[in-house]
Design an enzyme around this catalytic site. Sequence first.
Site, PDB file in Angstrom:
ATOM      1  N   LYS A   1      -8.450  22.296  -3.587  1.00 18.26           N
ATOM      2  CA  LYS A   1      -7.631  22.402  -2.377  1.00 18.26           C
ATOM      3  C   LYS A   1      -7.247  23.875  -2.198  1.00 18.26           C
ATOM      4  O   LYS A   1      -6.105  24.270  -2.424  1.00 18.26           O
ATOM      5  CB  LYS A   1      -6.394  21.490  -2.498  1.00 18.26           C
ATOM      6  CG  LYS A   1      -5.777  21.171  -1.149  1.00 18.26           C
ATOM      7  CD  LYS A   1      -4.844  19.983  -1.260  1.00 18.26           C
ATOM      8  CE  LYS A   1      -3.994  19.782  -0.038  1.00 18.26           C
ATOM      9  NZ  LYS A   1      -4.702  19.475   1.192  1.00 18.26           N
TER      10      LYS A   1
ATOM     11  N   GLU B   1     -16.236  14.406   5.269  1.00 21.34           N
ATOM     12  CA  GLU B   1     -14.790  14.215   5.495  1.00 21.34           C
ATOM     13  C   GLU B   1     -14.459  14.247   6.973  1.00 21.34           C
ATOM     14  O   GLU B   1     -15.278  14.598   7.816  1.00 21.34           O
ATOM     15  CB  GLU B   1     -14.008  15.343   4.830  1.00 21.34           C
ATOM     16  CG  GLU B   1     -14.032  15.290   3.342  1.00 21.34           C
ATOM     17  CD  GLU B   1     -12.924  16.119   2.733  1.00 21.34           C
ATOM     18  OE1 GLU B   1     -11.797  15.624   2.633  1.00 21.34           O
ATOM     19  OE2 GLU B   1     -13.195  17.264   2.340  1.00 21.34           O
TER      20      GLU B   1
ATOM     21  N   ARG C   1      -4.082  17.966  -9.665  1.00 20.51           N
ATOM     22  CA  ARG C   1      -5.081  18.532  -8.745  1.00 20.51           C
ATOM     23  C   ARG C   1      -4.833  20.021  -8.528  1.00 20.51           C
ATOM     24  O   ARG C   1      -5.786  20.787  -8.387  1.00 20.51           O
ATOM     25  CB  ARG C   1      -5.092  17.768  -7.425  1.00 20.51           C
ATOM     26  CG  ARG C   1      -6.262  18.167  -6.537  1.00 20.51           C
ATOM     27  CD  ARG C   1      -6.399  17.273  -5.322  1.00 20.51           C
ATOM     28  NE  ARG C   1      -5.240  17.340  -4.463  1.00 20.51           N
ATOM     29  CZ  ARG C   1      -5.026  16.553  -3.415  1.00 20.51           C
ATOM     30  NH1 ARG C   1      -5.904  15.600  -3.118  1.00 20.51           N
ATOM     31  NH2 ARG C   1      -3.947  16.688  -2.678  1.00 20.51           N
TER      32      ARG C   1
HETATM   33  N1  PLP Z   1      -9.365  16.014   2.528  1.00 19.65           N
HETATM   34  C1  PLP Z   1      -8.849  17.199   2.877  1.00 19.65           C
HETATM   35  C2  PLP Z   1      -9.771  18.283   3.278  1.00 19.65           C
HETATM   36  C3  PLP Z   1      -7.454  17.387   2.860  1.00 19.65           C
HETATM   37  O1  PLP Z   1      -6.915  18.548   3.214  1.00 19.65           O
HETATM   38  C4  PLP Z   1      -6.617  16.328   2.460  1.00 19.65           C
HETATM   39  C5  PLP Z   1      -5.164  16.504   2.401  1.00 19.65           C
HETATM   40  O2  PLP Z   1      -4.615  16.704   1.376  1.00 19.65           O
HETATM   41  C6  PLP Z   1      -7.208  15.111   2.103  1.00 19.65           C
HETATM   42  C7  PLP Z   1      -8.581  14.994   2.159  1.00 19.65           C
HETATM   43  C8  PLP Z   1      -6.363  13.963   1.646  1.00 19.65           C
HETATM   44  O3  PLP Z   1      -5.932  14.153   0.342  1.00 19.65           O
HETATM   45  P1  PLP Z   1      -4.596  13.476  -0.173  1.00 19.65           P
HETATM   46  O4  PLP Z   1      -4.730  12.031   0.058  1.00 19.65           O
HETATM   47  O5  PLP Z   1      -4.546  13.800  -1.623  1.00 19.65           O
HETATM   48  O6  PLP Z   1      -3.498  14.073   0.595  1.00 19.65           O
HETATM   49  C1  COI Z   2      -2.298  16.887   3.515  1.00 19.75           C
HETATM   50  O1  COI Z   2      -2.611  15.734   3.837  1.00 19.75           O
HETATM   51  O2  COI Z   2      -1.371  17.130   2.733  1.00 19.75           O
HETATM   52  C2  COI Z   2      -3.020  18.012   4.016  1.00 19.75           C
HETATM   53  O3  COI Z   2      -3.323  18.868   3.263  1.00 19.75           O
HETATM   54  C3  COI Z   2      -3.270  18.121   5.416  1.00 19.75           C
HETATM   55  C4  COI Z   2      -3.030  19.479   5.866  1.00 19.75           C
HETATM   56  C5  COI Z   2      -3.904  20.554   5.450  1.00 19.75           C
HETATM   57  C6  COI Z   2      -2.096  19.722   6.943  1.00 19.75           C
END
Ligand code: PLP
Ligand code: COI
Length: 340
Positions: free
Chosen positions: A183, A219, A80
Amino acid sequence: MQDLNWSKLPFGYVKTHYNVRSVYKDGKWGEIEVSDSEHINIHIAATALHYGQEAFEGMKAYRGKDGKIRLFRWDENAKRLQYSARGIYMAEVPEQLFFDMVKKVVELNKDFVPPHGTGASLYIRPFLFGTGPKVGVQPSDEYTFVIFVTPVGPYFKEGFNPVKIAVVRDSDRAAPLGTGTYKVGGNYAASLYGTIKSVKAGYGAPMYLDAKEKKYIDEIGAANFFGIKDNTYITPESPSILPSITNKSLEQLAAHLGYKVERRPVAFDELSSFEEVGACGTAAVISPIGEIKDLDEDVTYTYCKDGKAGPVSTKLYETLVGIQYGDIEDPFNWVTILDI
Ligand code: PLP
Ligand code: COI
């Protein structure tokens, strides 16, 4: 090392021993550097500072009952980050370098990986940004990749207890053809308005709707959304949300546990039909949602009427966390035990 109250840790920054760094220059990545400084010295015209060339990842290291340290699907985070890098024209970090640096930084800060059973983990924050000078709007020629770690507890103070969410319509974190699926730091800057608005109104995080029509659920703050009804795990398909690794894992787990799984646009109007709703992510793990407040319409949707997470969310939570900490078998090969 200071004494940490592991089971009371918030989701915040704690200084650890070292961070690791690598610089991309003249078309190649340099040696891994170990630093004990919490600061970075960069050029005043660095593209990260002016044009937002920055992307990050969030992952965790978990200590098992056996004392061993585990990573969860680190390769997905590496991929990612590459996807985010391509999205905003940055140099990509090779998967092997990503892993070597994650392993090194965890090893150097091993005593900050919380003990098993405390509910805490070591949050790993890799980030990549343009450090070369440009004044015209263009990508940098030089990039810096850094990883720091910090021991953390639950993202929401409620932990696995229900959180309250507020719907925000007067600001979007991302546009359908924008950067929402990457991200990148800019998305989080764009999300601050909604975050502050929801917190000021007494809620834990904002719910964002699709930017174009405001008809579909996007989200929940820094986490994906899911809903449960009729033995089905339902989560939004949207061009402006982050492809969450936790959510993708929950889809697989739900199917494995015998639930149906649907990834499709989820209409806001469907909210009242869900038996359970929740937010999921690395930081949020699974945060059951007890209340969603539509501030504009003054309508409240309530779940978890007995004050506890619903049965499906609980089952998913226990299975996911069990795999991450090595307490239950990992049928998907998601966990990497670090030989450190
Ligand atoms: N959505 C956003 C905007 C986020 O910042 C995150 C955190 O990483 C997620 C979703 C969840 O993603 P992940 O499960 O890969 O941590
Ligand atoms: C995560 O779940 O890793 C996130 O990115 C959340 C965060 C921005 C604190």
